[in-house]
Design a protein around this motif. Structure first.
Motif, PDB file in Angstrom:
ATOM      1  N   GLU A 212      16.775  32.486 -17.881  1.00 24.77           N
ATOM      2  CA  GLU A 212      17.911  33.886 -18.458  1.00 24.77           C
ATOM      3  C   GLU A 212      18.718  33.158 -19.322  1.00 24.77           C
ATOM      4  O   GLU A 212      18.327  34.403 -19.855  1.00 24.77           O
ATOM      5  N   ARG A 213      18.430  31.835 -20.067  1.00 19.50           N
ATOM      6  CA  ARG A 213      18.877  31.972 -21.282  1.00 19.50           C
ATOM      7  C   ARG A 213      18.249  32.527 -22.343  1.00 19.50           C
ATOM      8  O   ARG A 213      18.787  33.538 -23.500  1.00 19.50           O
ATOM      9  N   LEU A 214      16.813  32.208 -22.821  1.00 16.82           N
ATOM     10  CA  LEU A 214      15.727  33.188 -23.223  1.00 16.82           C
ATOM     11  C   LEU A 214      16.041  34.297 -23.587  1.00 16.82           C
ATOM     12  O   LEU A 214      15.858  35.580 -24.060  1.00 16.82           O
ATOM     13  N   LEU A 225      10.693  35.805 -19.441  1.00 23.76           N
ATOM     14  CA  LEU A 225       9.468  35.201 -18.560  1.00 23.76           C
ATOM     15  C   LEU A 225       8.819  34.345 -19.063  1.00 23.76           C
ATOM     16  O   LEU A 225       8.337  33.460 -19.182  1.00 23.76           O
ATOM     17  N   VAL A 226       8.525  35.463 -20.526  1.00 26.90           N
ATOM     18  CA  VAL A 226       6.824  34.723 -20.983  1.00 26.90           C
ATOM     19  C   VAL A 226       6.586  33.183 -21.913  1.00 26.90           C
ATOM     20  O   VAL A 226       6.406  32.871 -21.935  1.00 26.90           O
ATOM     21  N   VAL A 227       8.146  33.671 -22.519  1.00 25.26           N
ATOM     22  CA  VAL A 227       9.045  32.438 -23.139  1.00 25.26           C
ATOM     23  C   VAL A 227       8.855  31.400 -21.530  1.00 25.26           C
ATOM     24  O   VAL A 227       7.931  30.291 -22.655  1.00 25.26           O
ATOM     25  N   ALA A 228       9.399  31.292 -21.523  1.00 27.79           N
ATOM     26  CA  ALA A 228       9.773  29.904 -20.444  1.00 27.79           C
ATOM     27  C   ALA A 228       8.662  29.808 -20.007  1.00 27.79           C
ATOM     28  O   ALA A 228       8.252  28.129 -19.923  1.00 27.79           O
ATOM     29  N   GLY A 276       8.583  33.685 -11.565  1.00 25.82           N
ATOM     30  CA  GLY A 276       9.763  33.770 -12.638  1.00 25.82           C
ATOM     31  C   GLY A 276       9.856  35.410 -12.624  1.00 25.82           C
ATOM     32  O   GLY A 276      11.272  35.989 -12.806  1.00 25.82           O
ATOM     33  N   VAL A 277       8.695  35.932 -12.277  1.00 23.76           N
ATOM     34  CA  VAL A 277       9.182  37.020 -11.326  1.00 23.76           C
ATOM     35  C   VAL A 277       9.919  37.434 -10.520  1.00 23.76           C
ATOM     36  O   VAL A 277      11.331  38.074 -10.303  1.00 23.76           O
ATOM     37  N   LEU A 278       9.956  36.430  -9.945  1.00 26.95           N
ATOM     38  CA  LEU A 278      10.961  35.944  -8.399  1.00 26.95           C
ATOM     39  C   LEU A 278      12.654  36.216  -9.223  1.00 26.95           C
ATOM     40  O   LEU A 278      13.139  36.482  -8.780  1.00 26.95           O
ATOM     41  N   TRP A 279      12.776  34.986  -9.774  1.00 25.50           N
ATOM     42  CA  TRP A 279      13.844  34.745 -10.348  1.00 25.50           C
ATOM     43  C   TRP A 279      14.632  36.365 -10.710  1.00 25.50           C
ATOM     44  O   TRP A 279      15.545  36.485 -10.927  1.00 25.50           O
TER      45      TRP A 279
END
Length: 312
Positions: A212-214, A225-228, A276-279
C-alpha cells in the motif's frame, strides 16, 4: 481531465505488469542458461499464480467496494519499510536458524510463531503507528460483513481445489492414515493457526504495509503490487542460499547465490500477485488472512497434527 487521468493510470498499470513479466522471463532464461534449471514447476506456477488466480481475484471482487485506507507519509513510510526488510532478512537467516535447533514440538512451532509476530508484525506496526499517527483500525482495516468476505470464500475454494489436484496435500493426508477424529480436530485448529502464521504475519507486512505504501509512493496500485511481489520473493533468497534444508525448496543442498536469487524471483514472487490483487481491490485484511491460510491448509495439515502430537 478525469478521462485523461484514468488513461494515464491504465498505461502505468500495463507498464508495470509488462515490466514484471518481462523481468520474470529474463530471469528464467538466465537460470536455464547458466544453471540448467528445469522450468516445468515455475511455468505451472506462472499459469496459476501469475495468470489464473489474479484474473479470478479481479472477477470475484468486481462488486466489492474497497475499505478506506489512507497513507499519510508515503515517501518516508516506504523508505523505512524497505530498510526494515534488511532486518527481516537477517532474522530469517540468523534468528530463525537458531530457533530451528529447538527439537521439541510444539515448543519449536510456538517459539517460531512468536518470533515472526514480533519481527514482522509488532515492530513494523509500532513504527508505522509512530510515523503516521494511525489508529489500529486505520492501519489494519477489517470487515467481516458477508458482502466483503465473499471474495475470500471463492478464492479459498479455488486454492483448495488446486492444492487437491496438483499439490501433495491430499496424498500426504491419505498416506498418514489419520483417524476421522484427528481430521475433525486438526483441520479447524490448523486453519486457525495458519491464519496467524501465514495470514497475519506475511499479509500484514507485505500487502497491508509495504504494497500500500509503495502504491502511494509510486502513484500506481499496480506498481505497488508488482514491486512488493518482487521484494517478497527476494526476501526469501538469503534463506534459499544459506539454509536450503530448512526452506524445504527443491534447490539442492548447495545452491549458488544466483540460483537462490533467481528462484526467489521466478517462483516465490508469483505468490504475491493474486494476494496483491485481492488487497488492492478490497483493502480488507480479513480476506487476505483467510485466503492465504486456505491455500496453505492441505500441505500443512499433517505436519501440524504431528507437531501438536495429534498423530505420529
Amino acid at each position: 481531465m478525469g478521462s485523461m487521468e484514468n488513461s494515464a493510470s491504465s498505461i502505468r498499470a500495463r507498464t508495470y505488469v509488462a515490466a514484471y513479466f518481462a523481468f520474470w522471463a529474463a530471469v528464467l532464461m538466465l537460470l536455464r542458461t547458466f544453471e540448467g534449471f528445469e522450468a516445468g514447476e515455475v511455468l505451472a506456477a506462472l499459469l496459476f499464480l501469475g495468470v489464473i488466480f489474479p484474473t479470478l481475484a479481479l472477477l470475484v471482487t468486481r462488486r466489492v467496494s474497497a475499505l478506506p485506507y489512507v497513507v499519510r507519509r508515503p515517501g518516508v513510510e516506504t523508505a523505512v519499510l524497505v530498510m526494515y526488510l534488511g532486518v527481516i532478512a537477517w532474522v530469517l537467516v540468523s534468528g530463525f536458524g537458531r530457533i530451528a535447533h529447538i527439537g521439541t514440538e510444539p515448543l519449536h512451532s510456538v517459539v517460531l510463531l512468536g518470533a515472526k509476530l514480533v519481527t514482522v508484525v509488532g515492530f513494523p506496526a509500532a513504527i508505522m503507528l509512530a510515523l503516521g499517527h494511525y489508529s489500529i483500525a486505520e492501519l489494519m482495516p477489517i470487515s467481516l460483513k458477508w458482502r466483503e468476505l465473499r471474495p475470500a470464500l471463492w478464492m479459498s475454494l479455488a486454492a483448495l481445489l488446486v492444492q487437491s489436484f496438483l499439490g501433495r496435500g491430499l496424498h500426504d493426508i491419505r498416506e498418514a492414515h489419520l483417524p476421522v477424529w484427528v481430521l475433525a480436530v486438526a483441520t479447524p485448529l490448523s486453519f486457525m493457526w495458519l491464519m496467524i502464521e501465514v495470514g497475519v504475519v506475511e499479509e500484514f507486512f507485505f500487502r497491508v504495509l509495504l504494497q500500500e505504501r509503495l502504491a502511494a509512493a509510486l502513484r500506481s496500485p499496480w506498481g505497488g503490487l508488482v514491486v512488493a511481489a518482487v521484494l517478497f520473493g527476494l526476501l526469501h533468497a538469503p534463506g534459499f542460499y544459506l539454509r536450503p534444508a530448512v526452506t524445504q525448496e527443491a534447490l539442492g543442498s548447495h545452491p549458488s547465490l544466483f540460483m537462490a536469487v533467481g528462484y526467489s524471483i521466478v517462483l516465490t514472487s508469483l505468490a504475491g500477485l493474486f494476494l496483491g490483487v485481492l488487497w488492492m481491490r478490497t483493502k480488507n485484511f480479513a480476506v487476505l488472512v483467510i485466503v492465504h491460510a486456505a491455500g496453505d491448509l492441505l500441505p500443512n495439515l499433517v505436519p501440524w497434527a504431528k507437531a501438536f502430537h495429534l498423530t505420529r
